[in-house]
Design a protein around this motif. Structure first.
Motif, PDB file in Angstrom:
ATOM      1  N   THR A  48      14.532  27.633   6.082  1.00  0.00           N
ATOM      2  CA  THR A  48      15.524  27.795   4.909  1.00  0.00           C
ATOM      3  C   THR A  48      15.840  29.530   4.982  1.00  0.00           C
ATOM      4  N   SER A  49      15.146  30.215   5.785  1.00  0.00           N
ATOM      5  CA  SER A  49      15.619  31.679   5.659  1.00  0.00           C
ATOM      6  C   SER A  49      16.726  31.872   6.551  1.00  0.00           C
ATOM      7  N   GLU A  50      16.870  30.888   7.340  1.00  0.00           N
ATOM      8  CA  GLU A  50      18.075  31.152   8.383  1.00  0.00           C
ATOM      9  C   GLU A  50      19.510  31.024   7.679  1.00  0.00           C
ATOM     10  N   ARG A  51      19.456  30.423   6.439  1.00  0.00           N
ATOM     11  CA  ARG A  51      20.555  29.944   5.653  1.00  0.00           C
ATOM     12  C   ARG A  51      21.840  29.242   6.505  1.00  0.00           C
ATOM     13  N   LYS A  52      21.143  28.296   7.203  1.00  0.00           N
ATOM     14  CA  LYS A  52      22.071  27.537   7.963  1.00  0.00           C
ATOM     15  C   LYS A  52      22.371  25.998   7.829  1.00  0.00           C
ATOM     16  N   TYR A  53      23.558  25.496   8.325  1.00  0.00           N
ATOM     17  CA  TYR A  53      23.684  23.898   7.735  1.00  0.00           C
ATOM     18  C   TYR A  53      22.571  23.294   8.756  1.00  0.00           C
ATOM     19  N   ARG A  54      21.982  22.161   8.314  1.00  0.00           N
ATOM     20  CA  ARG A  54      21.146  21.459   9.153  1.00  0.00           C
ATOM     21  C   ARG A  54      21.501  20.102   9.598  1.00  0.00           C
ATOM     22  N   GLY A  55      22.671  19.536   8.944  1.00  0.00           N
ATOM     23  CA  GLY A  55      23.074  18.278   9.550  1.00  0.00           C
ATOM     24  C   GLY A  55      22.926  17.284   8.554  1.00  0.00           C
ATOM     25  N   GLY A  56      22.603  17.209   7.580  1.00  0.00           N
ATOM     26  CA  GLY A  56      22.408  16.092   6.601  1.00  0.00           C
ATOM     27  C   GLY A  56      23.771  15.266   6.320  1.00  0.00           C
ATOM     28  N   THR A  57      24.038  14.258   6.099  1.00  0.00           N
ATOM     29  CA  THR A  57      25.219  13.576   6.182  1.00  0.00           C
ATOM     30  C   THR A  57      25.103  12.383   5.092  1.00  0.00           C
ATOM     31  N   PHE A  58      26.310  11.931   4.688  1.00  0.00           N
ATOM     32  CA  PHE A  58      26.539  10.751   3.866  1.00  0.00           C
ATOM     33  C   PHE A  58      25.842   9.563   4.319  1.00  0.00           C
ATOM     34  N   SER A  59      26.062   9.332   5.754  1.00  0.00           N
ATOM     35  CA  SER A  59      25.225   8.358   6.439  1.00  0.00           C
ATOM     36  C   SER A  59      23.986   8.463   6.208  1.00  0.00           C
ATOM     37  N   GLY A  60      23.354   9.405   6.257  1.00  0.00           N
ATOM     38  CA  GLY A  60      21.982   9.650   6.235  1.00  0.00           C
ATOM     39  C   GLY A  60      21.429   9.127   4.632  1.00  0.00           C
ATOM     40  N   ILE A  61      22.289   9.601   3.966  1.00  0.00           N
ATOM     41  CA  ILE A  61      22.030   9.279   2.382  1.00  0.00           C
ATOM     42  C   ILE A  61      22.006   7.634   2.128  1.00  0.00           C
ATOM     43  N   ASP A 173      14.534  29.709  -0.542  1.00  0.00           N
ATOM     44  CA  ASP A 173      13.414  28.746  -0.263  1.00  0.00           C
ATOM     45  C   ASP A 173      13.409  27.644  -0.989  1.00  0.00           C
ATOM     46  N   ASN A 174      14.293  27.286  -2.028  1.00  0.00           N
ATOM     47  CA  ASN A 174      14.361  26.109  -2.620  1.00  0.00           C
ATOM     48  C   ASN A 174      15.174  25.149  -1.940  1.00  0.00           C
ATOM     49  N   ARG A 175      15.461  25.374  -0.715  1.00  0.00           N
ATOM     50  CA  ARG A 175      16.534  24.309  -0.091  1.00  0.00           C
ATOM     51  C   ARG A 175      15.727  23.673   1.162  1.00  0.00           C
ATOM     52  N   GLU A 176      14.510  23.416   0.752  1.00  0.00           N
ATOM     53  CA  GLU A 176      13.731  22.548   1.779  1.00  0.00           C
ATOM     54  C   GLU A 176      14.464  21.377   2.275  1.00  0.00           C
ATOM     55  N   ALA A 177      13.906  20.971   3.665  1.00  0.00           N
ATOM     56  CA  ALA A 177      14.699  19.573   3.743  1.00  0.00           C
ATOM     57  C   ALA A 177      13.772  18.346   3.347  1.00  0.00           C
ATOM     58  N   LEU A 178      14.369  17.394   2.815  1.00  0.00           N
ATOM     59  CA  LEU A 178      13.519  16.454   2.408  1.00  0.00           C
ATOM     60  C   LEU A 178      12.881  15.543   3.566  1.00  0.00           C
ATOM     61  N   TRP A 179      13.625  15.628   4.534  1.00  0.00           N
ATOM     62  CA  TRP A 179      13.267  14.739   5.628  1.00  0.00           C
ATOM     63  C   TRP A 179      11.732  15.203   6.126  1.00  0.00           C
TER      64      TRP A 179
END
Length: 294
Positions: A48-61, A173-179
């Motif tokens: 999360t410290s990199e502050r970059k997009y990680r690729g989550g999508t609507f299809s993933g939802i 730090d509050n943007r952890e990936a749920l996967w």
């Protein structure tokens, strides 16, 4: 022809929009799209410290809707997957003052109820929290908001610990990936708690046609040491008992509203000898004739 084509195009779209009254019955799960699920189901690392997009999508939802629905949610609030616009724009009414927030409810059908959220946070993050202020704030919202039953109440978001036990803290730090959790539902106390809350709310809506338009009655409770730790909230058929006395605290005696009460928001609903069932443990408690739970 163009007008007709436009009407045909817009018709089905408009039909899918829920009204304010329809939204009142729904439990909404907020999603940070980029960090919720990837379309291919993979679980890459996420710093999360990199502050970059990680690729989550609507299809993933879409692929993980069962995970959300199994917690009792029946609507989702999705964030954009495109880069957000910097600078001024639409803002949350992020303030703890009900008088300041209430005029916004005259202009739009709903806002997030931050005044109550801040009061809840203050009341229950320590044993010295101000339970009375929480009750007072909630009562103010019922009086001052144009339609208090359309206001968005919330108990957690990406700034707070979430159902998988993530720690929240502050951005980023509050943007952890749920996967990274594997969407595991076993031994997750907060997830279980939220699921039971949703089930209790749905049962209340089903059993009382007026539940969604009934104001809550608040009864601040005194402990045996005369300090204020407890709060009883009556919204038939639910009775909510809250305490900041800590785990195992037994100093608070619970007095519930009886049928002879005549407080704003409605009378009481509990008869002496009536049995109530704990929505979390299924434990039964009985109302005494003097309206005290035992």
């Amino acid at each position: 022809m163009r007008s007709l084509a436009l009407s045909l195009l817009l018709g089905p779209t408009l039909a899918l929009c829920a009204s304010s009254d329809e939204w009142k019955s729904r439990s909404i799960y907020q999603i940070l799209t980029d960090r919720f699920a990837l379309a291919d189901g993979s679980s890459p690392s996420c710093d999360t410290s990199e502050r970059k997009y990680r690729g989550g999508t609507f299809s993933g939802i879409v692929n993980k809707l069962d995970y959300i629905q199994n917690m009792g949610f029946d609507a989702i609030w999705i964030s954009p997957v495109v880069q957000n616009v910097e600078g001024d724009g639409c803002k949350r009414v992020l303030i703890d003052n009900t008088t300041y927030a209430s005029p916004y409810t005259q202009l739009i059908s709903s806002i997030l109820d931050y005044p109550t959220y801040f009061a809840v946070f203050e009341a229950f993050t320590s044993t010295s929290g101000n339970v009375f202020r929480f009750a007072e704030t909630a009562q103010q919202t019922q009086k001052q908001y144009k339609d208090p039953f359309a206001i968005g109440s919330f108990i957690e978001n990406h700034d707070q610990p979430r159902e998988q036990g993530y720690q929240g803290v502050s951005d980023p730090d509050n943007r952890e990936a749920l996967w990274l959790s594997g969407y595991n539902t076993e031994n997750k106390p907060l997830l279980t708690h939220v699921t039971k809350l949703n089930a209790a709310r749905k049962a209340a809506i089903s059993s009382n046609p007026d539940f969604l338009s009934t104001k809550a009655i608040f009864h601040v409770q005194q402990s045996s040491s005369s300090s204020t730790h407890g709060l009883a909230i009556s919204k038939p058929p639910l009775l909510t008992l809250l305490t900041n006395g800590g785990e195992g605290d037994s100093s608070t005696g619970w007095t519930v509203p009886g049928n002879d009460d005549n407080e704003e928001g409605g009378g009481g609903v509990f008869e002496g000898g009536e049995t109530l069932v704990d929505a979390f443990t299924c434990k039964e408690v009985t109302v005494k004739s003097d309206e005290v739970l035992r």
